[in-house]
Scaffold this active site. Structure first.
Site, PDB file in Angstrom:
ATOM      1  CB  SER A 174      -0.920  -0.018   1.189  1.00  0.00           C
ATOM      2  OG  SER A 174      -1.539   1.167   1.495  1.00  0.00           O
TER       3      SER A 174
ATOM      4  CE1 TYR B 293      -4.811  -1.637   4.737  1.00  0.00           C
ATOM      5  CE2 TYR B 293      -3.600   0.431   4.527  1.00  0.00           C
ATOM      6  CZ  TYR B 293      -4.106  -0.750   3.902  1.00  0.00           C
ATOM      7  OH  TYR B 293      -4.295  -0.800   2.532  1.00  0.00           O
TER       8      TYR B 293
END
Length: 283
Positions: A146, A159
């Protein structure tokens, strides 16, 4: 050592998170290129819709589906066994499935933290470990990290931890696989237009209104088309790119993080101020 371009025709590809978003578009793109598909998702109904649509659009395509909750290690182990029983060779493994969790570290529970790590990191590692013996020279692996595997913003401790971890795993594994003629790509999407915001967990004892606002704010960042992102990923596989950044929302912070590692927080705060100013002007 260089590896020849990936050959999609007659390749066998495993794609996780294939029932929607980038995973669905990856599956369609692979079918169009002549690959056999082993599609994985926890949403059985939606996964079957995708598989049926692909079979209808590409008659003669070989599509098999596997339902698994990647947050459970036993389920991942069973999935790996089922995949190994279904094919003697894996040419392409795309670890695409992922989940989001918003909230400061002091707001989220460790159960939530472990949930994110299990799906975003442990499941890809476990699947790769089990399937790697079936991936021969000319094969390829894709791990979806990401933007938050490049920079760590506030409110994204879990995350970012999972996405930095999968990035590190991918980069180290690349050095082991290259001499064996196997490619591997680390993908760092910015804001891709998927349902990840709707499915995200929000840490802390927030009201229903606050949860909705958090998800709405997250969703506003998701602007890059998922189908275009999938095409970029497949092109990266074909050309054996070691790393793919998707969208300016990933490319700009990456430059900032490398040139001035400690300045991202300042950039983030300034971007927030600009966004608020623009919102006031529009009103």
């Amino acid at each position: 050592m260089s590896i020849r371009p990936f050959q999609f025709t007659d390749a066998t590809a495993v794609v996780t998170g294939a029932a929607a978003g980038m995973g669905e578009h990856l599956a369609r793109g692979l079918a169009e290129r002549g690959s056999s598909l082993l599609l994985v998702d926890r949403d059985a109904a939606r996964l079957e819709v995708v598989a049926s649509s692909i079979r209808s659009t590409y008659p003669g395509s070989n599509v098999r589906t596997f339902v698994a909750d990647l947050s459970e290690r036993d389920a991942v182990e069973r999935l790996a066994a089922d995949l190994l029983a279904a094919t003697d060779v894996v040419d392409l493994l795309i670890n695409n499935a992922g989940v989001a969790l918003a909230g400061r570290f002091d707001q989220i529970s460790m159960d939530d933290f472990d949930w994110v790590m299990a799906i975003n990191f442990h499941a890809p590692v476990l699947l790769t470990h089990h399937l790697l013996p079936r991936i021969g020279p000319g094969g390829h692996i894709v791990n979806v990290s990401s933007l938050f595997g490049l920079v760590g913003p506030k409110g994204q401790t879990a995350y970012s931890s999972s996405k930095f971890a999968i990035r590190g795993f991918t980069e180290a594994l690349r050095n082991e696989l290259l001499p064996r003629g196997i490619g591997i790509t680390s993908v760092h999407p910015g804001g891709i237009r998927t349902n990840i915001a709707l499915n995200a967990r929000i840490g802390g004892n927030l009201s229903t209104l606050d949860v909705k606002k958090a998800k709405d704010d997250f969703n506003k960042l998701l602007t890059f088309p998922a189908d275009k992102a999938a095409e970029l990923m497949l092109e990266a596989v074909k050309t054996r790119r070691p790393r793919l950044l998707i969208g300016l929302s990933a490319k700009v912070p990456d430059v900032v993080a490398r040139v001035a590692p400690m300045s991202f927080g300042t950039l983030e705060r300034q971007a927030t101020k600009v966004a608020r100013l623009v919102g006031k002007i529009r009103r």
